[in-house]
Design a protein around this motif. Structure first.
Motif, PDB file in Angstrom:
ATOM      1  N   ASP A  17      -1.241 105.534 -19.456  1.00 41.98           N
ATOM      2  CA  ASP A  17      -0.104 105.105 -18.670  1.00 41.98           C
ATOM      3  C   ASP A  17       0.338 103.778 -18.664  1.00 41.98           C
ATOM      4  OD1 ASP A  17       1.837 106.367 -16.733  1.00 41.98           O
ATOM      5  OD2 ASP A  17       1.051 105.424 -15.104  1.00 41.98           O
ATOM      6  N   ASP A  18      -0.287 102.965 -19.300  1.00 43.51           N
ATOM      7  CA  ASP A  18       0.086 101.390 -19.684  1.00 43.51           C
ATOM      8  C   ASP A  18       0.423 100.948 -21.064  1.00 43.51           C
ATOM      9  OD1 ASP A  18       0.591 100.326 -17.219  1.00 43.51           O
ATOM     10  OD2 ASP A  18      -1.577 100.018 -16.769  1.00 43.51           O
ATOM     11  N   ALA A  19       1.125 102.007 -21.881  1.00 49.49           N
ATOM     12  CA  ALA A  19       1.535 101.477 -23.199  1.00 49.49           C
ATOM     13  C   ALA A  19       2.472 100.296 -23.112  1.00 49.49           C
ATOM     14  CB  ALA A  19       2.251 102.611 -23.823  1.00 49.49           C
ATOM     15  N   ILE A  20       2.468  99.353 -24.251  1.00 55.87           N
ATOM     16  CA  ILE A  20       2.919  98.536 -24.540  1.00 55.87           C
ATOM     17  C   ILE A  20       4.064  98.479 -25.625  1.00 55.87           C
ATOM     18  CG2 ILE A  20       1.103  96.802 -24.076  1.00 55.87           C
ATOM     19  CD1 ILE A  20       1.182  96.253 -27.100  1.00 55.87           C
ATOM     20  N   PHE A  21       5.236  97.726 -25.389  1.00 53.66           N
ATOM     21  CA  PHE A  21       6.383  98.028 -26.393  1.00 53.66           C
ATOM     22  C   PHE A  21       5.941  97.516 -27.586  1.00 53.66           C
ATOM     23  CE2 PHE A  21      10.119  95.243 -27.674  1.00 53.66           C
ATOM     24  CZ  PHE A  21      10.863  96.185 -28.190  1.00 53.66           C
ATOM     25  N   ILE A  22       6.261  98.176 -28.614  1.00 51.40           N
ATOM     26  CA  ILE A  22       6.081  97.539 -30.100  1.00 51.40           C
ATOM     27  C   ILE A  22       7.415  97.225 -30.797  1.00 51.40           C
ATOM     28  CG2 ILE A  22       3.961  98.528 -30.301  1.00 51.40           C
ATOM     29  CD1 ILE A  22       4.973 100.599 -32.006  1.00 51.40           C
ATOM     30  N   GLN A  23       7.495  96.201 -31.350  1.00 55.93           N
ATOM     31  CA  GLN A  23       8.700  95.912 -31.957  1.00 55.93           C
ATOM     32  C   GLN A  23       9.012  96.540 -33.559  1.00 55.93           C
ATOM     33  OE1 GLN A  23       6.473  93.045 -31.119  1.00 55.93           O
ATOM     34  NE2 GLN A  23       7.162  93.761 -28.754  1.00 55.93           N
ATOM     35  N   ASN A  24       9.013  97.677 -33.787  1.00 63.21           N
ATOM     36  CA  ASN A  24       9.028  98.488 -35.149  1.00 63.21           C
ATOM     37  C   ASN A  24      10.357  98.071 -35.637  1.00 63.21           C
ATOM     38  OD1 ASN A  24      10.153 100.040 -32.674  1.00 63.21           O
ATOM     39  ND2 ASN A  24      10.934 101.172 -34.449  1.00 63.21           N
ATOM     40  N   PRO A  25      10.506  97.936 -36.964  1.00 65.31           N
ATOM     41  CA  PRO A  25      11.417  97.566 -37.724  1.00 65.31           C
ATOM     42  C   PRO A  25      12.669  98.028 -37.390  1.00 65.31           C
ATOM     43  CG  PRO A  25       9.662  97.805 -39.299  1.00 65.31           C
ATOM     44  CD  PRO A  25       9.263  98.276 -37.718  1.00 65.31           C
ATOM     45  N   GLY A  26      13.827  97.422 -37.049  1.00 70.60           N
ATOM     46  CA  GLY A  26      15.305  97.745 -36.693  1.00 70.60           C
ATOM     47  C   GLY A  26      15.377  98.173 -34.951  1.00 70.60           C
ATOM     48  N   SER A  27      14.203  97.683 -34.145  1.00 66.74           N
ATOM     49  CA  SER A  27      14.554  97.975 -32.832  1.00 66.74           C
ATOM     50  C   SER A  27      15.079  97.223 -31.935  1.00 66.74           C
ATOM     51  CB  SER A  27      12.703  98.039 -32.373  1.00 66.74           C
ATOM     52  OG  SER A  27      12.310  96.797 -32.465  1.00 66.74           O
TER      53      SER A  27
END
Length: 598
Positions: free
Chosen positions: A493-503
């Motif tokens: 319930d505490d996932a983090i944002f990831i900056q995937n390509p194109g995001s």
């Protein structure tokens, strides 16, 4: 000087606020510490989420005369930064979502810390930061590397030419990180490629490429991966190189290089990396809440944002629900959502999407699991005077030994027998473990703890200097946001944002097309770009400034310190802008001349 392309709404907001503030500085409503200006009619703000982003916005707004109420779904403040206590016989032991770093190149967050009073500290919570003096990149079979912080650079001043920069950085990679000379030069060249790239190329090319592809990690030596791969990068950025854009990791890597050269550090004399001198809730979050309450912020815990009511492009009310499902209506002049990325789509109604179609793109953003686990030890064990990355651990482990930095002895917690906390983070959940051959997502909590402990011991004990033994282990705790472990219903319930390509193109601004709805968090468009506390703090400031502008407030906007850029590289960036427009590679990109179709 090239500027990072801040989101259009946010940039306009900042500039208009700056113009509004000009000439009224003497009459600013920003009050001194311990006081706030009286709230004026039409300036009530409802903030949803009491993590760093929401609390930062509350801080900036209440000091400028707004009536602020913060709603938080948990029964505790701080979001992912909060301490999480676990019962242990004679008392509670301090756990956490995962350890955290305050890097030297953070500027906005340290400003906030200085403005939070703390008993006995002249500079508030900021005085609770302790510098780290080393970092360890640990490998199995005696492949451990401990480096001092700051690194002993082989030159006394900044290299004045790009070639001098490459030569100097290559010598660091070769001497300190034991890279073969050809790979050391190649790594330095890749860094030079990013640093000399124009803003247009960074967002048009490197934003679309993974760091793995940019740094050529798939065809490199283990030593190369130790530094430019997940062995070291994971300590700087809460992500993995294969699913993060080259621009995001490159930006933080560049920031860290300038930090090592002491060109980009907060003026604190505390080095490149700092940690708090105790559990986060005790040394930062609780004092922050006390201060905000003292100047007028109201808090409501156990209240989850469940939706908004709108009238065209205007929010008329919000709804929150408690744990029993009982709902209440919230009415304010302005509404600020500072809830996590993965929770926002739950409140994104068709009406909101119709009013601002760009909000639908938030659904494209991705998050990942980085789960904290703490091992409470009966002996103090300083693996390093800083962070440890376990390069050969298939579960992507990092850790820090807490007791060496804490002011309060661990023996004052729990049953009095715990002397240290080895706080670790598991960031890879799909790879088989070294010993049980199961992925973390397939394991029960006990299997997760046993395998994580075994992987850490396998990296540390072979080195010979420090030994971890099973009889040291008092107990362990996994972040309670992980539920259903060992079953098909496992979730986090505490996932983090990831900056995937194109995001970047899918990330929203702090302003929305809805005139009284605003967003804050490390996942909106910020100059810091990556998921971290500095990004969350900046996101909170951007949202506060947007509300200041929307309200017509004469108060000066919250200061947002821009990223450092090296003037010596500006001519190269101008050249690169033209090369990019012509479809040509960066002048330092000599290994692979291919250019992706735009």
């Amino acid at each position: 000087m090239q500027q990072t392309p801040y989101p259009s709404h946010s940039r306009r907001t900042f500039m208009k606020n700056a113009a509004l503030a000009g000439g009224v500085a003497a009459a600013m409503t920003l009050a001194p510490t311990g006081r706030r200006a009286s709230a004026q009619p039409g300036r009530s703000v409802a903030i949803f989420g009491a993590g760093p982003a929401g609390l930062t916005a509350a801080h900036e707004l209440v000091e400028r005369g707004f009536a602020v109420t913060v709603y938080e779904k948990l029964d505790a403040f701080g979001g992912k930064t909060r301490s999480i206590y676990t019962d242990s016989g004679g008392g509670q032991l301090p756990g956490e979502h995962g350890f955290r770093s305050f890097f030297g190149f953070y500027h906005n967050l340290p400003d906030t810390l200085r403005r939070i009073p703390f008993p006995g500290n002249a500079n508030g919570v900021w005085d609770n930061l302790v510098r780290l003096n080393a970092a360890m990149i640990a490998g199995m079979n005696r492949h451990n590397l401990t480096v001092p912080l700051p690194f002993p650079l082989p030159f006394s001043q900044f290299p004045m030419t790009p070639q001098g920069f490459i030569d100097s950085v290559a010598s660091v990679f070769e001497s300190l990180f034991r890279l073969p000379l050809p790979e050391a030069v190649f790594a330095a060249e890749r860094l030079a490629v990013y640093v000399s790239s124009s803003t247009e190329r960074k967002f048009g090319q490197w934003e679309r490429m993974t760091w793995t592809d940019f740094a050529r990690l798939d065809n490199s030596s283990p030593e190369y991966n130790r530094f430019l791969g997940d062995g070291f990068i994971r300590e700087l950025v809460a992500t993995k190189s294969r699913n993060c854009s080259a621009h995001s990791i490159g930006l933080v890597g560049e920031e860290y290089v300038w930090s090592l050269l002491n060109l980009n550090n907060d003026t604190d004399g505390k080095g490149n990396d700092r940690v708090l001198n105790g559990p986060t809730t005790e040394t930062w979050i609780n004092p922050w809440i006390d201060y905000l309450r003292s100047i007028g912020v109201t808090f409501q815990l156990g209240q989850r944002l469940s939706g908004f009511s709108s009238d065209g492009a205007h929010i008329t009310a919000a709804t929150v629900a408690d744990r029993s499902g009982a709902r209440q209506t919230v009415e304010a002049d302005y509404y600020l959502s500072a809830i996590p990325l993965d929770k926002f789509p739950d409140v994104l109604s068709d009406n909101l999407s119709a009013a601002d179609p760009t909000l639908d793109r938030i659904r494209n953003l991705q998050s990942a699991w980085m789960v904290g686990i703490q091992f409470f030890l009966r002996e103090r064990v300083d693996l390093a005077n800083g962070h440890v990355g376990y390069n050969d651990a298939p579960w992507g482990l990092t850790s820090i030994s807490e007791a060496q930095f804490w002011r309060r002895p661990l023996t004052t917690y729990g049953d009095g027998t715990v002397q240290d906390v080895l706080s670790a983070i598991i960031s890879e959940w799909e790879e088989p473990g070294t010993f049980n051959r199961k992925s973390a997502e397939q394991c029960t909590p006990e299997e997760i703890a046993r395998e994580t402990w075994a992987q850490i011991k396998a990296h540390v004990d072979d080195d010979g200097d420090i030994q971890l033994t099973d009889d040291m282990l008092h107990s362990w705790m996994i972040d309670p946001a992980l539920t259903g472990a060992g079953t098909p219903e496992i979730s986090y319930d505490d996932a983090i944002f990831i900056q995937n390509p194109g995001s970047w193109s899918d990330r929203p601004d702090a302003c929305t097309a809805i005139d009284n709805l605003f967003l804050a968090g490390d996942w909106i468009k910020t100059g810091m770009n990556v998921a971290c506390m500095e990004g969350a703090n900046e996101g909170g400031r951007l949202a506060a400034n947007a509300i200041l502008h929307a309200s017509g407030s004469p108060s000066a906007p919250a200061t947002i310190t821009p990223r450092f850029t090296m003037p010596l590289w500006d001519p190269l960036k101008l050249i690169d802008r033209e090369l990019y427009k012509a479809g040509q590679p960066n002048i330092f990109d000599v290994i692979d001349r291919r250019y992706p179709t735009r």
